[in-house]
Design a protein around this motif. Structure first.
Motif, PDB file in Angstrom:
ATOM      1  N   ASP A  16       0.841  -1.201   0.000  1.00 33.96           N
ATOM      2  CA  ASP A  16       0.000   0.000   0.000  1.00 33.96           C
ATOM      3  C   ASP A  16       0.877   1.254   0.000  1.00 33.96           C
ATOM      4  OD1 ASP A  16      -2.338  -1.474   0.036  1.00 33.96           O
ATOM      5  OD2 ASP A  16      -2.518  -1.451   2.221  1.00 33.96           O
ATOM      6  N   LEU A  20       1.052   4.253  -2.741  1.00 34.60           N
ATOM      7  CA  LEU A  20       0.935   5.664  -2.351  1.00 34.60           C
ATOM      8  C   LEU A  20       2.056   6.496  -2.966  1.00 34.60           C
ATOM      9  CD1 LEU A  20      -0.594   7.729  -0.632  1.00 34.60           C
ATOM     10  CD2 LEU A  20       0.953   7.164   1.267  1.00 34.60           C
ATOM     11  N   TRP A  24       1.813   9.733  -5.422  1.00 37.35           N
ATOM     12  CA  TRP A  24       2.507  11.002  -5.186  1.00 37.35           C
ATOM     13  C   TRP A  24       3.179  11.496  -6.471  1.00 37.35           C
ATOM     14  CZ3 TRP A  24       7.798  11.623  -2.395  1.00 37.35           C
ATOM     15  CH2 TRP A  24       8.063  12.975  -2.179  1.00 37.35           C
ATOM     16  N   ARG A  72      -1.036  16.116   1.451  1.00 33.11           N
ATOM     17  CA  ARG A  72      -2.049  15.059   1.478  1.00 33.11           C
ATOM     18  C   ARG A  72      -1.407  13.676   1.497  1.00 33.11           C
ATOM     19  NH1 ARG A  72      -4.827  18.547  -2.115  1.00 33.11           N
ATOM     20  NH2 ARG A  72      -4.109  17.389  -3.935  1.00 33.11           N
ATOM     21  N   ILE A  73      -0.362  13.483   0.684  1.00 33.50           N
ATOM     22  CA  ILE A  73       0.314  12.189   0.637  1.00 33.50           C
ATOM     23  C   ILE A  73       0.954  11.889   1.988  1.00 33.50           C
ATOM     24  CG2 ILE A  73       2.326  10.986  -0.332  1.00 33.50           C
ATOM     25  CD1 ILE A  73      -0.051  10.843  -2.164  1.00 33.50           C
ATOM     26  N   ARG A  75      -0.044  12.809   4.973  1.00 36.62           N
ATOM     27  CA  ARG A  75      -1.063  12.384   5.937  1.00 36.62           C
ATOM     28  C   ARG A  75      -1.505  10.950   5.661  1.00 36.62           C
ATOM     29  NH1 ARG A  75      -5.156  15.358   4.789  1.00 36.62           N
ATOM     30  NH2 ARG A  75      -4.322  17.146   3.642  1.00 36.62           N
ATOM     31  N   GLU A  76      -1.618  10.585   4.393  1.00 37.31           N
ATOM     32  CA  GLU A  76      -1.986   9.207   4.050  1.00 37.31           C
ATOM     33  C   GLU A  76      -0.861   8.237   4.408  1.00 37.31           C
ATOM     34  OE1 GLU A  76      -3.659   8.767   0.051  1.00 37.31           O
ATOM     35  OE2 GLU A  76      -4.127  10.906   0.088  1.00 37.31           O
ATOM     36  N   ALA A  79      -0.934   7.426   8.082  1.00 34.00           N
ATOM     37  CA  ALA A  79      -2.010   6.471   8.384  1.00 34.00           C
ATOM     38  C   ALA A  79      -1.605   5.034   8.078  1.00 34.00           C
ATOM     39  CB  ALA A  79      -3.262   6.840   7.603  1.00 34.00           C
TER      40      ALA A  79
END
Length: 232
Positions: A16, A20, A24, A72-73, A75-76, A79
């Motif tokens: 995953d 991601l 990006w 944004r990337i 923060r993902e 997670a």
């Protein structure tokens, strides 16, 4: 100065995380300023992931970090990680691959760059040029520009890099030079003759990647013989 950021994280969702990273790259296409990135997993712990991202400079990296897509990337990414990632910021003080690229770039600039003032992009102020065919070494940017201008006035030419070897702060480049005698060169009027020669050039670099010294080896006597300046 080249800048490298090392991102260190722990995750059980490596695939995953890889996807991601692909997102990006796609989301920042045309805006992303990174020049190179590598993602690796620890052989002794597959959940330990390290990403190494290279930028032309710290300032350029900071512009990249301010992109909304990067935020944004990130923060993902947090997670997906088992714990908060850590960041290590490095100023690159030596990169032999970059040194080799700078040595190639200098030869290209000598042959084709219309603005000789731009030679200082790769040469340090006070650069010392050793050429055994000259009675005196060329020292400093003005002397180097005069030397380049002399060759350009006499020939339309280009270099081809044949081999390069880098070790420490030195790069050795073996090159082929091909030119046409189109102007006055050392008092000899243009002949239109096409000529070629091979030679080597050793460069010494300083920590910021600029060249501070160079040693040339080539057959000027043979070249002058081929354009009729001396007996072959």
């Amino acid at each position: 100065m080249t800048f490298v950021q090392i991102i260190d994280c722990k995750t059980s969702r490596v695939e995953d995380l890889n996807r991601l990273m692909d997102q990006w790259v796609e989301r920042t296409r045309g805006k992303r300023t990174a020049t190179h990135s590598i993602v690796g997993t620890d052989r002794s712990d597959a959940s330990h992931v390290v990403e190494i991202v290279e930028f032309p400079s710290y300032e350029v990296a900071m512009r990249n970090s301010q992109l909304p897509e990067t935020d944004r990337i990130f923060r993902e990414m947090v997670a997906l990680c088992d714990e908060m990632p850590t960041f290590t910021d490095l100023d690159v003080v030596r990169d032999e691959a970059l040194y080799k690229a700078a040595a190639r770039r200098l030869l290209e600039m000598i042959a084709t760059e219309p603005e000789l003032a731009l030679l200082d992009e790769v040469l340090a102020e006070g650069y010392h040029d050793h050429d055994p065919t000259n009675a005196q070494d060329a020292i400093g940017m003005d002397a180097v520009r005069r030397e380049v201008a002399m060759w350009r006035e006499g020939f339309d030419f280009a270099f081809t890099v044949e081999d390069q070897i880098a070790e420490g702060d030195r790069v050795c480049t073996r090159w082929t030079w091909k030119g046409t005698h189109t102007g006055d060169f050392m008092g000899l009027q243009p002949t239109g003759i096409e000529v070629s020669m091979t030679g080597t050039l050793i460069h010494r670099f300083r920590e910021d990647g600029k060249i501070v010294e160079g040693w040339w080896q080539y057959d000027l006597l043979g070249l002058m013989g081929r354009i009729g300046a001396v007996e072959a």
